[in-house]
Enzyme design. Sequence first.
Site, PDB file in Angstrom:
ATOM      1  N   ASP A 161      31.823 -19.899 -52.170  1.00 28.92           N
ATOM      2  CA  ASP A 161      32.246 -18.734 -51.381  1.00 28.92           C
ATOM      3  C   ASP A 161      33.569 -18.195 -51.921  1.00 28.92           C
ATOM      4  O   ASP A 161      33.766 -16.980 -52.048  1.00 28.92           O
ATOM      5  CB  ASP A 161      32.396 -19.123 -49.906  1.00 28.92           C
ATOM      6  CG  ASP A 161      31.154 -19.840 -49.397  1.00 28.92           C
ATOM      7  OD1 ASP A 161      30.085 -19.235 -49.435  1.00 28.92           O
ATOM      8  OD2 ASP A 161      31.260 -21.018 -49.000  1.00 28.92           O
ATOM      9  N   HIS A 189      30.824 -22.955 -43.780  1.00 33.03           N
ATOM     10  CA  HIS A 189      30.031 -22.408 -44.894  1.00 33.03           C
ATOM     11  C   HIS A 189      28.735 -21.853 -44.296  1.00 33.03           C
ATOM     12  O   HIS A 189      27.693 -22.483 -44.326  1.00 33.03           O
ATOM     13  CB  HIS A 189      29.729 -23.491 -45.929  1.00 33.03           C
ATOM     14  CG  HIS A 189      28.703 -23.046 -46.939  1.00 33.03           C
ATOM     15  ND1 HIS A 189      28.946 -22.087 -47.885  1.00 33.03           N
ATOM     16  CD2 HIS A 189      27.411 -23.400 -47.130  1.00 33.03           C
ATOM     17  CE1 HIS A 189      27.865 -21.877 -48.611  1.00 33.03           C
ATOM     18  NE2 HIS A 189      26.915 -22.662 -48.171  1.00 33.03           N
TER      19      HIS A 189
HETATM   20  P1  NAX Z   1      16.258 -28.401 -53.901  1.00 27.03           P
HETATM   21  O1  NAX Z   1      15.279 -28.397 -52.780  1.00 27.03           O
HETATM   22  O2  NAX Z   1      15.871 -27.852 -55.223  1.00 27.03           O
HETATM   23  O3  NAX Z   1      16.750 -29.908 -54.143  1.00 27.03           O
HETATM   24  C1  NAX Z   1      17.097 -30.781 -53.125  1.00 27.03           C
HETATM   25  C2  NAX Z   1      16.712 -32.162 -53.582  1.00 27.03           C
HETATM   26  O4  NAX Z   1      17.223 -33.100 -52.639  1.00 27.03           O
HETATM   27  C3  NAX Z   1      15.196 -32.411 -53.660  1.00 27.03           C
HETATM   28  O5  NAX Z   1      14.859 -32.858 -54.956  1.00 27.03           O
HETATM   29  C4  NAX Z   1      14.940 -33.455 -52.588  1.00 27.03           C
HETATM   30  O6  NAX Z   1      13.905 -34.353 -52.958  1.00 27.03           O
HETATM   31  C5  NAX Z   1      16.303 -34.146 -52.532  1.00 27.03           C
HETATM   32  N1  NAX Z   1      16.560 -34.891 -51.296  1.00 27.03           N
HETATM   33  C6  NAX Z   1      16.186 -34.588 -50.030  1.00 27.03           C
HETATM   34  N2  NAX Z   1      16.573 -35.564 -49.187  1.00 27.03           N
HETATM   35  C7  NAX Z   1      17.218 -36.489 -49.936  1.00 27.03           C
HETATM   36  C8  NAX Z   1      17.847 -37.717 -49.636  1.00 27.03           C
HETATM   37  N3  NAX Z   1      17.831 -38.223 -48.386  1.00 27.03           N
HETATM   38  N4  NAX Z   1      18.412 -38.409 -50.645  1.00 27.03           N
HETATM   39  C9  NAX Z   1      18.389 -37.956 -51.906  1.00 27.03           C
HETATM   40  N5  NAX Z   1      17.797 -36.793 -52.250  1.00 27.03           N
HETATM   41  C10 NAX Z   1      17.229 -36.066 -51.276  1.00 27.03           C
HETATM   42  O7  NAX Z   1      17.574 -27.677 -53.334  1.00 27.03           O
HETATM   43  P2  NAX Z   1      18.825 -27.111 -54.150  1.00 27.03           P
HETATM   44  O8  NAX Z   1      18.584 -25.695 -54.513  1.00 27.03           O
HETATM   45  O9  NAX Z   1      19.187 -28.079 -55.218  1.00 27.03           O
HETATM   46  O10 NAX Z   1      19.929 -27.093 -52.981  1.00 27.03           O
HETATM   47  C11 NAX Z   1      20.439 -28.303 -52.459  1.00 27.03           C
HETATM   48  C12 NAX Z   1      21.276 -28.037 -51.222  1.00 27.03           C
HETATM   49  O11 NAX Z   1      22.406 -27.218 -51.538  1.00 27.03           O
HETATM   50  C13 NAX Z   1      20.547 -27.300 -50.091  1.00 27.03           C
HETATM   51  O12 NAX Z   1      20.835 -27.947 -48.866  1.00 27.03           O
HETATM   52  C14 NAX Z   1      21.185 -25.923 -50.119  1.00 27.03           C
HETATM   53  O13 NAX Z   1      21.129 -25.289 -48.853  1.00 27.03           O
HETATM   54  C15 NAX Z   1      22.590 -26.276 -50.515  1.00 27.03           C
HETATM   55  N6  NAX Z   1      23.446 -25.199 -51.021  1.00 27.03           N
HETATM   56  C16 NAX Z   1      24.755 -25.242 -50.710  1.00 27.03           C
HETATM   57  C17 NAX Z   1      25.665 -24.327 -51.209  1.00 27.03           C
HETATM   58  C18 NAX Z   1      27.117 -24.414 -50.866  1.00 27.03           C
HETATM   59  O14 NAX Z   1      27.865 -23.547 -51.302  1.00 27.03           O
HETATM   60  N7  NAX Z   1      27.587 -25.402 -50.095  1.00 27.03           N
HETATM   61  C19 NAX Z   1      25.212 -23.207 -52.061  1.00 27.03           C
HETATM   62  C20 NAX Z   1      23.892 -23.469 -52.727  1.00 27.03           C
HETATM   63  C21 NAX Z   1      22.882 -24.153 -51.857  1.00 27.03           C
HETATM   64  O15 NAX Z   1      22.305 -23.211 -50.993  1.00 27.03           O
END
Ligand code: NAX
Length: 337
Positions: A161, A189
Amino acid sequence: MSTAAPTTITITGAGGQIGYALLFRIAAGDMLGPDRPVRLRLLEIRQGLRAAEGAALELQDGAFELLRDVEVTEDPAVAFDGCNIALLVGARPRGPGMERADLLAANAGIFGPQGAAIAAHAASDVRAVVVGNPANTNALIASAAAPDVPAERFAALTRLDHNRAVGQLAEAIGVGVSAVRDVAIWGNHSATQVPDVTHATIDGAPALDVLAARFGDEDAAIRWLDDEFTPRVAKRGAEIIEVRGSSSVASAANATISHIRDDVEGTRLGWTSAAVVSHGEYGVPEGLFSSFPVRSDGSGYRIVEGLEVPARIRRRLDASVAELADEREAVRALGVI
Ligand code: NAX
């Protein structure tokens, strides 16, 4: 080849999109510099293991000189063993028809055990940043599950952000991003976040003066800030999804790398933003993980104190903090913290 002891970095959700964008940059030295070798611990759930294993094969094929070893696991105890830096990326996304309480409960089931595993297995100098949403409250949950780890060692990512705000401001004025200093993101956020340029400078001049010159006068500058800049920064994630057809990935990984780099090496130019635990600063209730302007001297982020907060920013900050307090209440009601 560096003879320094390797730093152990744990990446959760390493088989996902942001994980894939993070791993190769970390191995290339973008996060900790060219002199610090790294060991990577990739934590995934069953469905994501093959993707993480594939990324590990590609890491091997990268022949990165700084990369000492890679381990893929679904066991948090193994993933966080000796961890110095934890990047908590994997989270449960909101599914169709999912209520907020369900989302918080699902994520509590992830971040509670991971916080406990950090407390039990990580190195004594561990620092963790939560990327997975709802990031602020997930950081609160992880920290609450690790009472022996100082809460200051946990943070949630608002650097993306912050970077978005810097980029928007630089574009509006027609300068490079390095001309922009001391922008701040306050609060959650989420769409309620509060980008703030009150203390920002552009090429050393107050940003508000530069914006007033650009838009005609100070009222016009404030209108631009309130009507265009703030909503565009806060809704940039949705804009990226609409244009790219997929959520922010490389920019989120980049922000995560910058967050850790500045945390461990120190903020060089002005301050940055991160969601860190409040001790009551700026009236934010103690214990909430809220975004603040922060600085680090290399020993961890500290909130920049004593800044004047104008009324229009204060009102929004109060609303965003109220949202964080509601999330904490919801998590308390679930018996998670
Ligand atoms: P993806 O769905 O591509 O990847 C997430 C991965 O996490 C998957 O491979 C899943 O199997 C794994 N996972 C789920 N539960 C788990 C656990 N208990 N232990 C280990 N792995 C686990 O999502 P992606 O695009 O990589 O985004 C990841 C996260 O970042 C999401 O929650 C998203 O909302 C968040 N974001 C946060 C941002 C920020 O600025 N704070 C911005 C980008 C993003 O939106």
